[in-house]
Motif scaffolding. Structure first.
Motif, mmCIF file in Angstrom:
data_model
loop_
_atom_site.group_PDB
_atom_site.id
_atom_site.type_symbol
_atom_site.label_atom_id
_atom_site.label_comp_id
_atom_site.label_asym_id
_atom_site.label_seq_id
_atom_site.Cartn_x
_atom_site.Cartn_y
_atom_site.Cartn_z
ATOM 1 N N LEU A 62 -3.660 3.814 -7.824
ATOM 2 C CA LEU A 62 -2.684 3.193 -6.926
ATOM 3 C C LEU A 62 -3.260 3.267 -5.526
ATOM 4 N N GLY A 63 -3.260 2.140 -4.832
ATOM 5 C CA GLY A 63 -3.784 2.114 -3.478
ATOM 6 C C GLY A 63 -3.029 1.137 -2.601
ATOM 7 N N ARG A 64 -3.390 1.155 -1.327
ATOM 8 C CA ARG A 64 -2.794 0.250 -0.334
ATOM 9 C C ARG A 64 -3.909 -0.569 0.299
ATOM 10 N N VAL A 65 -3.723 -1.889 0.373
ATOM 11 C CA VAL A 65 -4.763 -2.793 0.858
ATOM 12 C C VAL A 65 -4.974 -2.590 2.360
ATOM 13 N N LEU A 66 -6.243 -2.373 2.725
ATOM 14 C CA LEU A 66 -6.630 -2.248 4.137
ATOM 15 C C LEU A 66 -7.233 -3.539 4.677
ATOM 16 N N GLU A 67 -7.983 -4.230 3.841
ATOM 17 C CA GLU A 67 -8.603 -5.499 4.228
ATOM 18 C C GLU A 67 -8.464 -6.466 3.063
ATOM 19 N N ALA A 68 -8.069 -7.705 3.379
ATOM 20 C CA ALA A 68 -7.898 -8.721 2.340
ATOM 21 C C ALA A 68 -8.311 -10.075 2.885
ATOM 22 N N PRO A 69 -9.282 -10.736 2.267
ATOM 23 C CA PRO A 69 -9.648 -12.087 2.700
ATOM 24 C C PRO A 69 -8.448 -13.027 2.590
ATOM 25 N N PRO A 70 -8.348 -14.000 3.468
ATOM 26 C CA PRO A 70 -7.184 -14.905 3.463
ATOM 27 C C PRO A 70 -6.961 -15.594 2.128
ATOM 28 N N ASP A 78 -0.275 -4.339 1.043
ATOM 29 C CA ASP A 78 0.148 -4.465 -0.357
ATOM 30 C C ASP A 78 -0.225 -3.216 -1.148
ATOM 31 N N HIS A 79 0.661 -2.819 -2.057
ATOM 32 C CA HIS A 79 0.321 -1.775 -3.023
ATOM 33 C C HIS A 79 -0.338 -2.446 -4.223
ATOM 34 N N VAL A 80 -1.500 -1.903 -4.617
ATOM 35 C CA VAL A 80 -2.257 -2.521 -5.695
ATOM 36 C C VAL A 80 -2.749 -1.468 -6.685
ATOM 37 N N VAL A 81 -2.983 -1.946 -7.891
ATOM 38 C CA VAL A 81 -3.598 -1.169 -8.955
ATOM 39 C C VAL A 81 -4.868 -1.906 -9.357
ATOM 40 N N GLY A 82 -5.943 -1.163 -9.557
ATOM 41 C CA GLY A 82 -7.184 -1.768 -10.010
ATOM 42 C C GLY A 82 -7.256 -1.809 -11.527
ATOM 43 N N VAL A 126 -12.357 -3.676 -4.613
ATOM 44 C CA VAL A 126 -12.093 -4.337 -5.888
ATOM 45 C C VAL A 126 -12.006 -5.846 -5.661
ATOM 46 N N PRO A 127 -12.605 -6.646 -6.545
ATOM 47 C CA PRO A 127 -12.414 -8.092 -6.455
ATOM 48 C C PRO A 127 -10.937 -8.432 -6.708
ATOM 49 N N PRO A 128 -10.398 -9.411 -6.022
ATOM 50 C CA PRO A 128 -8.972 -9.740 -6.202
ATOM 51 C C PRO A 128 -8.590 -10.071 -7.631
ATOM 52 N N GLU A 129 -9.526 -10.638 -8.390
ATOM 53 C CA GLU A 129 -9.200 -10.997 -9.775
ATOM 54 C C GLU A 129 -9.059 -9.786 -10.682
ATOM 55 N N PHE A 130 -9.409 -8.599 -10.173
ATOM 56 C CA PHE A 130 -9.228 -7.365 -10.940
ATOM 57 C C PHE A 130 -8.269 -6.407 -10.238
ATOM 58 N N ALA A 131 -7.379 -6.972 -9.449
ATOM 59 C CA ALA A 131 -6.350 -6.182 -8.769
ATOM 60 C C ALA A 131 -4.980 -6.752 -9.107
ATOM 61 N N VAL A 132 -4.003 -5.869 -9.199
ATOM 62 C CA VAL A 132 -2.632 -6.259 -9.540
ATOM 63 C C VAL A 132 -1.704 -5.735 -8.453
ATOM 64 N N ARG A 133 -0.945 -6.633 -7.840
ATOM 65 C CA ARG A 133 0.039 -6.200 -6.847
ATOM 66 C C ARG A 133 1.226 -5.574 -7.559
ATOM 67 N N VAL A 134 1.701 -4.446 -7.055
ATOM 68 C CA VAL A 134 2.896 -3.805 -7.607
ATOM 69 C C VAL A 134 3.971 -3.771 -6.538
ATOM 70 N N ASP A 135 5.196 -3.719 -6.981
ATOM 71 C CA ASP A 135 6.348 -3.725 -6.084
ATOM 72 C C ASP A 135 6.255 -2.537 -5.126
ATOM 73 N N SER A 136 6.205 -2.817 -3.833
ATOM 74 C CA SER A 136 6.097 -1.725 -2.861
ATOM 75 C C SER A 136 7.309 -0.812 -2.931
ATOM 76 N N GLY A 137 8.437 -1.327 -3.439
ATOM 77 C CA GLY A 137 9.621 -0.501 -3.594
ATOM 78 C C GLY A 137 9.445 0.610 -4.610
ATOM 79 N N LEU A 138 8.454 0.470 -5.486
ATOM 80 C CA LEU A 138 8.174 1.535 -6.448
ATOM 81 C C LEU A 138 7.546 2.750 -5.785
#
Length: 342
Positions: A62-70, A78-82, A126-138
Motif C-alpha cells: 500500500l502506498g501513496r502516489v508522489l509523482e504521476a505523469p498526466p 492517490d492510494h495505490v497497490v502494486g 511502478v508502471p501505471p498498468e501494474f498499479a491499482v487505485r484503492v479508495d482513500s477512505g479505506l
C-alpha cells in the motif's frame, strides 16, 4: 535479504528510486506479511533479481502516489497497490492477453518473490498498468487488497464454472479462517450466500470475526450441516482437501487456493471420492495469484465492507525498525503488517 539466509535479513539504505518515463513514484506506507514471505526468508523460496545478490522483500503493498505523469490516470495523493506478477518476456498467449496469473510457460516475474524487488521500501516505482487505485477512505486497510484479489479470482472461477448450470449457488464452505479465508467469506456474504467457515481453533478472534459477517463458524467438518454448492479451500491441508471433495452438493465447485508446502503422504478413499465427483458433476480447480480485474474486484469488495470489521483483521502493526518480528507468528494473529514509516 537473501532467500534462505535469515541471518542476512536487514534494513539497507538504498538510493531513492527514480521513476522511468511514464512510471509512478510511490511512498510506501504498509506491506502485508504472509507465509510466502517467511518461506522466502527461511526456506529459500523465490529468486533474487538478475545481477543482484539480494532482494527487497514483500509483495502485499500500500502506498501513496508522489509523482504521476498526466497520462497515467493517477494523481498525486492517490492510494495505490502494486500488482505482484508481471508477464514473461516472451509472452505466452495468456500473458499477451493480460492474464499473467494464467502464465503458461512459467517465465513470469513477481515483485518481492521472483526476480523483482518487492514493495518493502519507503519509495518504490511502478508502471501505471501494474498499479491499482484503492479508495482513500479505506486508509491503511487498503493493504488487504492483494490477499483479497487472490480470493476474488477464486470467486471468479466459481462464476465461470457455475455458468454451466442454470442454478445459482446458495451455500459456501470456506476452509481456513486466516486472511484469505476470512476475505473469501466476506465476498460470499456480500453475494448473499449462506456462508460457513471451518477452522481448527475453538477460541480467539476468528469465531467472532466469522459471526460478525453473518456467517457460521465450525471447528469440526463433520458438524457442518450443509453440503455446500461451493468450497473455497484456503488451508492447503492435504487431508482436508480430499475430505471436502466428497461432501459437496450436486454440481458442486471446489476452488483450491492453499499451498500444502509439504511432501507428506496421506491415505485417501480414492474410489469413493472419484465416484462422488463423477456422479455429482463436481468440479475441482486450482487458483493462484490474480489478474488486474481481480485486484479491482478486491478493491470494490473492501470499499463495500464494514471498515471496523476489516480493521480487526489486522492484528499487529510492526515498525520497519523491527520488521523481522513480523515473520514470527503469534497465536492469535490474522494479518500482520509492517509500517514502512517507522
Amino acid at each position: 535479504m537473501v532467500p534462505g539466509k535469515p541471518e542476512l535479513a536487514e534494513i539497507s539504505e538504498l538510493p531513492d528510486p527514480v521513476a522511468a518515463q511514464g512510471e509512478l513514484l510511490v511512498a510506501g506506507l504498509l506491506v502485508g506479511v504472509c507465509a510466502t514471505d517467511s518461506e522466502i526468508v527461511h526456506d529459500g523460496f523465490g529468486r533474487v533479481p538478475p545481477g543482484q545478490d539480494r532482494m527487497v522483500l514483500f509483495h502485499e503493498s500500500l502506498g501513496r502516489v508522489l509523482e504521476a505523469p498526466p497520462e497515467s490516470g493517477f494523481a498525486i495523493g492517490d492510494h495505490v497497490v502494486g500488482v505482484v506478477r508481471r508477464p514473461d518476456p516472451r509472452p505466452c498467449e495468456p500473458c499477451a492477453d493480460g492474464q499473467w496469473d494464467f502464465c503458461a510457460n512459467g517465465e513470469y516475474t513477481e515483485r518481492g518473490i521472483t526476480e523483482l524487488d518487492g514493495y518493502g521500501a519507503q519509495r518504490w516505482t511502478v508502471p501505471p498498468e501494474f498499479a491499482v487505485r484503492v479508495d482513500s477512505g479505506l486508509g491503511e486497510l487498503g493493504v488487504l487488497t492483494e490477499p483479497a484479489s487472490v480470493v476474488a479470482k477464486a470467486w471468479g472461477q466459481v462464476d465461470r464454472i457455475g455458468a454451466r448450470v442454470e442454478a445459482a449457488p446458495r451455500t459456501v464452505l470456506v476452509t481456513g479462517a486466516g486472511p484469505l479465508g476470512l476475505l473469501a467469506a466476506l465476498i460470499g456474504t456480500q453475494r448473499g450466500l449462506d456462508v460457513h467457515v471451518l477452522d481448527r481453533v475453538r477460541a480467539g478472534r476468528k469465531p467472532g470475526l466469522v459471526r460478525d459477517l453473518g456467517a457460521t463458524y465450525h471447528h469440526d467438518l463433520d458438524a457442518v450441516p450443509v453440503r455446500p454448492d461451493v468450497v473455497i479451500e484456503c488451508t492447503g491441508a492435504a487431508d482436508l482437501v480430499f475430505d471436502v471433495l466428497g461432501r459437496t452438493a450436486r454440481n458442486g465447485i471446489v476452488v483450491l487456493t492453499g499451498i500444502s508446502g509439504s511432501e507428506e503422504e496421506i491415505s485417501v478413499p480414492g474410489a469413493a471420492i472419484n465416484d462422488a465427483m463423477v456422479l455429482h458433476n463436481t468440479v475441482v480447480v486450482g487458483s493462484v495469484n490474480a489478474g488486474m480485474a481481480h485486484y479491482r474486484e478486491a478493491a470494490k469488495a473492501l470499499s463495500a465492507a464494514d471498515p471496523g470489521w476489516l480493521e480487526r483483521l489486522i492484528t499487529r502493526r510492526v515498525p520497519l525498525s523491527s520488521w523481522t518480528d513480523a515473520l514470527t507468528r503469534a497465536e492469535d494473529d490474522v494479518k500482520v503488517v509492517i509500517d514502512l514509516r517507522r
